[in-house]
Design a protein around this motif. Sequence first.
Motif, PDB file in Angstrom:
ATOM      1  N   LEU A 251      36.563   2.987 -29.087  1.00  0.00           N
ATOM      2  CA  LEU A 251      37.208   3.607 -29.875  1.00  0.00           C
ATOM      3  C   LEU A 251      38.749   3.278 -29.953  1.00  0.00           C
ATOM      4  O   LEU A 251      39.357   2.427 -29.114  1.00  0.00           O
ATOM      5  CB  LEU A 251      37.181   4.899 -29.606  1.00  0.00           C
ATOM      6  CG  LEU A 251      35.909   5.581 -29.302  1.00  0.00           C
ATOM      7  CD1 LEU A 251      36.064   7.076 -28.936  1.00  0.00           C
ATOM      8  CD2 LEU A 251      35.275   5.598 -30.694  1.00  0.00           C
ATOM      9  N   ASP A 252      39.414   3.415 -31.080  1.00  0.00           N
ATOM     10  CA  ASP A 252      40.920   3.301 -31.394  1.00  0.00           C
ATOM     11  C   ASP A 252      41.624   4.553 -31.948  1.00  0.00           C
ATOM     12  O   ASP A 252      40.874   5.508 -32.236  1.00  0.00           O
ATOM     13  CB  ASP A 252      40.999   2.083 -32.265  1.00  0.00           C
ATOM     14  CG  ASP A 252      40.467   2.146 -33.555  1.00  0.00           C
ATOM     15  OD1 ASP A 252      40.431   3.240 -34.185  1.00  0.00           O
ATOM     16  OD2 ASP A 252      40.140   1.191 -34.046  1.00  0.00           O
ATOM     17  N   ARG A 253      42.535   4.397 -32.150  1.00  0.00           N
ATOM     18  CA  ARG A 253      43.215   5.837 -32.738  1.00  0.00           C
ATOM     19  C   ARG A 253      43.047   6.152 -34.190  1.00  0.00           C
ATOM     20  O   ARG A 253      43.263   7.244 -34.801  1.00  0.00           O
ATOM     21  CB  ARG A 253      44.893   5.433 -32.565  1.00  0.00           C
ATOM     22  CG  ARG A 253      45.495   4.414 -33.704  1.00  0.00           C
ATOM     23  CD  ARG A 253      46.963   4.001 -33.537  1.00  0.00           C
ATOM     24  NE  ARG A 253      47.327   3.172 -34.269  1.00  0.00           N
ATOM     25  CZ  ARG A 253      48.067   3.293 -35.270  1.00  0.00           C
ATOM     26  NH1 ARG A 253      48.214   4.534 -35.775  1.00  0.00           N
ATOM     27  NH2 ARG A 253      48.593   2.329 -36.167  1.00  0.00           N
ATOM     28  N   PHE A 254      42.120   5.185 -34.797  1.00  0.00           N
ATOM     29  CA  PHE A 254      41.598   5.573 -36.081  1.00  0.00           C
ATOM     30  C   PHE A 254      40.342   6.112 -35.811  1.00  0.00           C
ATOM     31  O   PHE A 254      39.790   6.415 -37.036  1.00  0.00           O
ATOM     32  CB  PHE A 254      41.553   4.284 -37.178  1.00  0.00           C
ATOM     33  CG  PHE A 254      43.256   3.641 -37.147  1.00  0.00           C
ATOM     34  CD1 PHE A 254      43.980   4.480 -38.066  1.00  0.00           C
ATOM     35  CD2 PHE A 254      43.518   2.505 -36.710  1.00  0.00           C
ATOM     36  CE1 PHE A 254      45.217   3.834 -38.020  1.00  0.00           C
ATOM     37  CE2 PHE A 254      44.659   1.890 -36.781  1.00  0.00           C
ATOM     38  CZ  PHE A 254      45.597   2.694 -37.493  1.00  0.00           C
ATOM     39  N   SER A 255      39.667   6.167 -34.844  1.00  0.00           N
ATOM     40  CA  SER A 255      38.359   6.646 -34.730  1.00  0.00           C
ATOM     41  C   SER A 255      38.363   8.279 -34.118  1.00  0.00           C
ATOM     42  O   SER A 255      39.324   8.637 -33.660  1.00  0.00           O
ATOM     43  CB  SER A 255      37.612   6.117 -33.733  1.00  0.00           C
ATOM     44  OG  SER A 255      37.487   4.636 -33.992  1.00  0.00           O
ATOM     45  N   ASN A 256      37.439   8.898 -34.610  1.00  0.00           N
ATOM     46  CA  ASN A 256      37.271  10.177 -34.189  1.00  0.00           C
ATOM     47  C   ASN A 256      35.867  10.648 -33.984  1.00  0.00           C
ATOM     48  O   ASN A 256      34.918  10.191 -34.646  1.00  0.00           O
ATOM     49  CB  ASN A 256      37.800  11.352 -35.214  1.00  0.00           C
ATOM     50  CG  ASN A 256      37.635  12.818 -34.833  1.00  0.00           C
ATOM     51  OD1 ASN A 256      36.828  13.438 -35.280  1.00  0.00           O
ATOM     52  ND2 ASN A 256      38.400  13.283 -33.987  1.00  0.00           N
ATOM     53  N   ILE A 257      35.402  11.585 -32.828  1.00  0.00           N
ATOM     54  CA  ILE A 257      34.021  11.744 -32.264  1.00  0.00           C
ATOM     55  C   ILE A 257      34.039  13.326 -32.493  1.00  0.00           C
ATOM     56  O   ILE A 257      34.497  14.047 -32.140  1.00  0.00           O
ATOM     57  CB  ILE A 257      33.902  11.147 -30.973  1.00  0.00           C
ATOM     58  CG1 ILE A 257      33.866   9.771 -30.897  1.00  0.00           C
ATOM     59  CG2 ILE A 257      32.567  11.836 -30.444  1.00  0.00           C
ATOM     60  CD1 ILE A 257      32.559   8.913 -31.353  1.00  0.00           C
TER      61      ILE A 257
END
Length: 394
Positions: A134-140
């Motif tokens: 994951l990176d800061r542009f991903s959301n779960i």
Amino acid sequence: MNAGDILFDVLSRLPTKTLLEMRLVSKAWDRLILDPLFVQAQFQKSGLALSGFMFQEKYQKCLDDIKTFTYMPIDADSKVQKMVFGFLPEDVVILQSCNGLVCCRSGFRTRQSTTIYVCNPLFKKWVSFEVAQLDRFSNIALAFDPILNTVNTATKFKVVRIQQLENEQEEMYYTFEIYSSETGTWKESNEVCYSDGNLLKNKGIYAKGVLHWLTDTDQILAFDTEKELSLLMPSPIPALEMFINPPGTCIGESRGLLHFIIICEDGIIVWCLDDYFETKWTHKHSKKLQVIEDENPNMFFQLYKNMQEKRVAGMDPCMDPLAFKDEVLLMRVYSTIYFYHTETSKVMEVCSVASLGPNPYVDPSAIPYSLSLIPLNVSLSQSDSNNNTNPSKN
């Protein structure tokens, strides 16, 4: 005992916290209360009452994660406490909760991929699976509904990974990747949603089979996990520039409906979404700040006056709504955390912001949690004998 028995019917109408005590009556009652058919019936008749809120900080300028979180029970007799999910095989960051299940992730710097955990802290049961780093542009976000998915055979849930990307025309858009507990695999959805908005707090609020994300525009991003369709909905106050100061906002769920909360110079205002197709918002509750201050003189001082004054750019607002669930608003006022009950307009002091840790203002995670008897009957399910403190103790 079965669904036609009087005892089954009576017990299935009790809240989860009471049923945990009823398990001690006899082995027969214990077996009944943990039976998947009973769990489903109890969820349908009683629902899941809010137990408390989990609060976890973030470091401001580094990728390291903070290992502990603060649990704030809404029970006035229980104390705020620092915790970790000690039954999991590693320290985790809390992402979201949904109908008693909690979704977490491993630390960013542990490996090339990230481990996602879905667990029931009450029973210390969990499942885990991998996702690309994951990176800061991903959301779960987690989607789980015991009514739509029967729990007598398997606990079915979905986890959605949402990413914001940019195409060659410099247009920003969101993509959706879905993990299914039935197949144990990820799949890329064909759905794409074009939006310049950035996701804010309360990421992935689940209501009526739809996940919702608050953005920094006047829109809310929604994604139907079954139909795999997205929608950008206007907030009930689209013209936020009408306010002297930018208001504090958050979204949450209560009685199965999406709610939108705003704190501004006019007070605390709550709407609920009644109609998705027409995006019909109903004004549900409002309370003027001056009235709140007059009713709670020992808690607040010059609250209305300070909200009216123009804030310095970059300065933290004196009132900030953090999370909302079942008519309870978790909010920060100055340097103190409070519960605000919208049905009674009562305010309860929870703790000081300083007690939450050294970085409580830097985009923290504030997540509602409900005790649930839902099992995790998934083929990948694992459990650990580790008996560290967890929210089931409250």
